[in-house]
Design a protein around this motif. Structure first.
Motif, PDB file in Angstrom:
ATOM      1  N   ALA A   1       0.829  -1.222   0.000  1.00 52.75           N
ATOM      2  CA  ALA A   1       0.000   0.000   0.000  1.00 52.75           C
ATOM      3  C   ALA A   1       0.853   1.257   0.000  1.00 52.75           C
ATOM      4  O   ALA A   1       0.362   2.357  -0.277  1.00 52.75           O
ATOM      5  N   GLY A   2       2.124   1.101   0.348  1.00 51.28           N
ATOM      6  CA  GLY A   2       3.032   2.248   0.355  1.00 51.28           C
ATOM      7  C   GLY A   2       4.431   1.772   0.630  1.00 51.28           C
ATOM      8  O   GLY A   2       4.672   0.566   0.753  1.00 51.28           O
ATOM      9  N   ALA A   3       5.371   2.713   0.728  1.00 49.99           N
ATOM     10  CA  ALA A   3       6.746   2.339   1.031  1.00 49.99           C
ATOM     11  C   ALA A   3       7.481   3.528   1.609  1.00 49.99           C
ATOM     12  O   ALA A   3       7.083   4.687   1.411  1.00 49.99           O
ATOM     13  N   ALA A   4       8.540   3.193   2.346  1.00 49.58           N
ATOM     14  CA  ALA A   4       9.459   4.226   2.825  1.00 49.58           C
ATOM     15  C   ALA A   4      10.839   3.894   2.284  1.00 49.58           C
ATOM     16  O   ALA A   4      11.238   2.726   2.290  1.00 49.58           O
ATOM     17  N   TYR A   5      11.545   4.924   1.819  1.00 48.40           N
ATOM     18  CA  TYR A   5      12.847   4.721   1.185  1.00 48.40           C
ATOM     19  C   TYR A   5      13.931   5.496   1.923  1.00 48.40           C
ATOM     20  O   TYR A   5      13.697   6.635   2.348  1.00 48.40           O
ATOM     21  N   LEU A   6      15.089   4.878   2.048  1.00 48.23           N
ATOM     22  CA  LEU A   6      16.280   5.628   2.442  1.00 48.23           C
ATOM     23  C   LEU A   6      17.078   5.876   1.168  1.00 48.23           C
ATOM     24  O   LEU A   6      17.475   4.931   0.480  1.00 48.23           O
ATOM     25  N   ILE A   7      17.268   7.158   0.869  1.00 47.30           N
ATOM     26  CA  ILE A   7      17.920   7.538  -0.392  1.00 47.30           C
ATOM     27  C   ILE A   7      19.304   8.101  -0.087  1.00 47.30           C
ATOM     28  O   ILE A   7      19.482   8.874   0.860  1.00 47.30           O
ATOM     29  N   LYS A   8      20.267   7.726  -0.890  1.00 48.03           N
ATOM     30  CA  LYS A   8      21.617   8.293  -0.758  1.00 48.03           C
ATOM     31  C   LYS A   8      22.012   8.963  -2.073  1.00 48.03           C
ATOM     32  O   LYS A   8      21.537   8.571  -3.141  1.00 48.03           O
ATOM     33  N   ALA A   9      22.901   9.880  -1.955  1.00 47.96           N
ATOM     34  CA  ALA A   9      23.307  10.629  -3.145  1.00 47.96           C
ATOM     35  C   ALA A   9      24.121   9.732  -4.071  1.00 47.96           C
ATOM     36  O   ALA A   9      24.731   8.779  -3.635  1.00 47.96           O
TER      37      ALA A   9
END
Lengths: 398, 196
Positions: free
Chosen positions: B188-196
């Protein structure tokens, strides 16, 4: 806005205290000394046994110690200049808080200033009075605080020049200030700000009555210059929209009279502001106080932000969107510097059509912000505040 | 705390300097401060939320994340959080770039428009989906840039050139969920850890 005295704290009295004398002179940042400094101040509410509920007000350029209540309980005209903010049940709630407001050093409303008598000569100081800096105002505030038996404030609140004093105090002794509220203020004047003050000072100093600052001894008075300075400053305190709403292009009389006298309503208003100012303000104080603002630059001290961070002091900065004297850009500069320095800071730009003067007005969105900040600061005093908050559980007053 | 905020907090980590964009009343920041030793600053544009956050002692700056993020200096934070907010902004791509300018890491959580219930509702009723993940009708929602998880990942990686360091899939209550099979359909959704 209508004057409402029914919610005021009632009759109040201005007190006087000598904080510096020959045995204990005030050493100014410039190195000069003042051998006698008397301060006029008012207090509202009751100081708690642990002296933990004190809130210090710093007034703006032409303010005085009389912030709240009535000097004469039968005369609504004697209501304090910040009565809408300070009183029982108000955002600075005098049922819970002990609020202090002095006239600042260099002022002319009971505190020692350039028109006070120089103890060395027995005459008014005039231009012999030493130049003042923001830190000198704060030095006297700090002395008053200690005189009242207070080590640490719950909060310090000021608008315009008052906000600059709060900012100076916070960068100098953040542990003393508790929660600083810096409203419609600046950390560094722009060329335009300085230019306005320069014109105001020129009007005063070029008035023949100024007599090189010796007008008290000479029995003259730079009335014309002072009233022109006030008229011009007043233009900068209102927004264009506020002036339009208040006056538009209406004439003062039913019909235009033409000529060069007062014809438009706005001219009449400014003339009134100029003249009524003469009765309560001193030209030399105007020079000294505006000059201190011109040089104010607390973040030029590289340690200023570091001290705030070390103390963990949470600063609240508020601006008003129609303020062009100290526009939101001035407040954003403070916020940016504090954020970069990892100082806890909160900022709101309040929507108001009234320009710089907004900080003196009863604007609900503005007042609820002040209330929220102060009640959280004093969550031991305001039992409903502070639940599920940053300070709950750590037992500190943050 | 809301379960999806706990997921976000886990992705943020400990002892970080955090900027929370669209922080509402500061619930995440209060938790990050107490539970994880983080030092945080919130941003919101809604005056009511800002006053609520101030009343809790949260440091919060009132500004519009669509066009006022230049107020923050390059790499002035460790992590920038964008929790359930990206889909309500005007320029998601430039916002992601701003986040990664301000910090070395970003945490983004979003609802998944391509979740099977959304697809099914659209297919069967022909009307815009309303679900626990997207509770408001199309004319009331602040969401103007809804996407699928596949779309968002393409934006993060292909369009912006960042990398997805971690992805936590969420169920419709916002709790982490293990999905076997095509997550773009099942989460139903997601959480992301983003790096450069």
């Amino acid at each position: 806005m209508p004057t409402d005295c029914s919610t005021s704290i009632g009759q109040v009295e201005t007190r006087h205290v000598v904080l510096f004398d020959e045995q204990n002179p005030l050493r100014l940042r410039s190195g000069a000394q003042l051998t006698r400094v008397e301060v006029a101040y008012e207090t509202y509410g009751t100081l708690d046994a642990d002296a933990g509920n004190a809130v210090f007000l710093c007034h703006a350029l032409t303010g005085d110690a009389h912030a709240a209540g009535l000097q004469d309980s039968d005369d609504p005209k004697t209501l304090g200049w910040w009565d809408n903010l300070v009183g029982p049940g108000k955002p600075l709630d005098t049922d819970k808080l002990f609020v202090i407001c002095p006239n600042l050093l260099g002022g002319c409303r009971g505190t020692t200033g350039p028109s006070s008598t120089n103890p060395d000569t027995g005459e008014a100081y005039g231009l012999d009075f030493p130049l003042l800096q923001m830190t000198d105002f704060v030095a006297v505030h700090r002395a008053l605080m200690r005189h009242l038996g207070i080590e640490r404030l719950l909060a310090a609140v000021g608008g315009s020049l008052g906000g600059m004093q709060v900012l100076q105090w916070a960068t100098e002794a953040p542990e003393e200030v508790g929660h600083p509220l810096v409203i419609a203020a600046s950390s560094r004047l722009t060329a335009q700000n300085i230019a306005f003050s320069a014109v105001a000072r020129a009007a005063i100093m070029q008035d023949p009555g100024f007599a090189e600052g010796r007008y008290l001894a000479e029995g003259s008075s730079p009335e014309m210059g002072l009233s022109i300075a006030r008229m011009m400053a007043h233009i900068t305190y209102l927004s264009e929209q506020a002036m339009d709403e208040k006056f538009g292009r209406r004439f003062q009389q039913a019909e235009s009279r033409g000529g060069f006298g007062v014809d438009f309503a706005v001219e009449s208003y400014l003339a009134h502001q100029g003249v009524s100012f003469l009765g309560r303000f001193d030209a030399l104080s105007y020079l000294y106080l505006t000059r201190a603002m011109d040089y104010f630059d607390p973040f030029a001290d590289p340690k200023a932000v570091e001290r705030l961070r070390a103390a963990g002091t949470h600063v609240l900065v508020i601006s008003f969107d129609s303020d062009w004297r100290f526009s939101t850009a001035h407040s954003r500069r403070i916020v940016r510097i504090l954020t970069d320095g990892r100082v806890p800071v909160s900022f709101r730009e309040i929507t108001s059509p009234w320009g710089h003067d907004s900080f003196l007005l009863e604007l609900p969105d503005y007042h609820r912000t002040v209330r929220a900040f102060v009640e959280h600061a004093g969550d031991r005093i305001f039992p409903h505040a502070g639940r599920s908050s940053l300070s709950s559980g750590d037992g500190n007053w943050r | 705390m809301r379960p999806d905020l706990k997921v976000v907090a886990d992705l943020v980590g400990r002892d970080k300097r955090v900027l929370d964009l669209g922080c509402a009343d500061g619930e995440l920041l209060v938790n990050l401060h107490h539970q994880r030793g983080c030092d945080g600053l919130g941003v919101d544009v809604d005056p009511d939320q800002v006053v609520r956050a101030i009343a809790r002692g949260v440091s919060i700056i009132e500004l519009d994340i669509d066009d006022q993020l230049d107020e923050f200096s390059d790499q002035s934070f460790d992590v920038v959080v964008l929790s359930q907010t990206l889909q309500a902004t005007r320029h998601p791509a430039s916002l992601l770039r701003q986040m990664m300018r301000i910090a070395g890491a970003g945490v983004v959580s979003v609802p998944n428009f391509a979740w099977w219930r959304h697809r099914f509702g659209l297919l069967t009723t022909g009307r815009m989906p309303v679900s626990p993940a997207l509770p408001l009708t199309w004319f009331d929602t602040p969401n103007i840039h809804l996407s699928s998880l596949t779309d968002l990942e393409a934006l993060i990686t292909t369009e912006c050139g960042f990398t997805v360091d971690q992805r936590v899939l969420l169920d419709s209550a916002g709790s982490p969920t293990r999905v076997r099979g095509p997550y773009n359909l099942l989460a139903a959704g997601a959480a992301y850890l983003i790096k450069a």
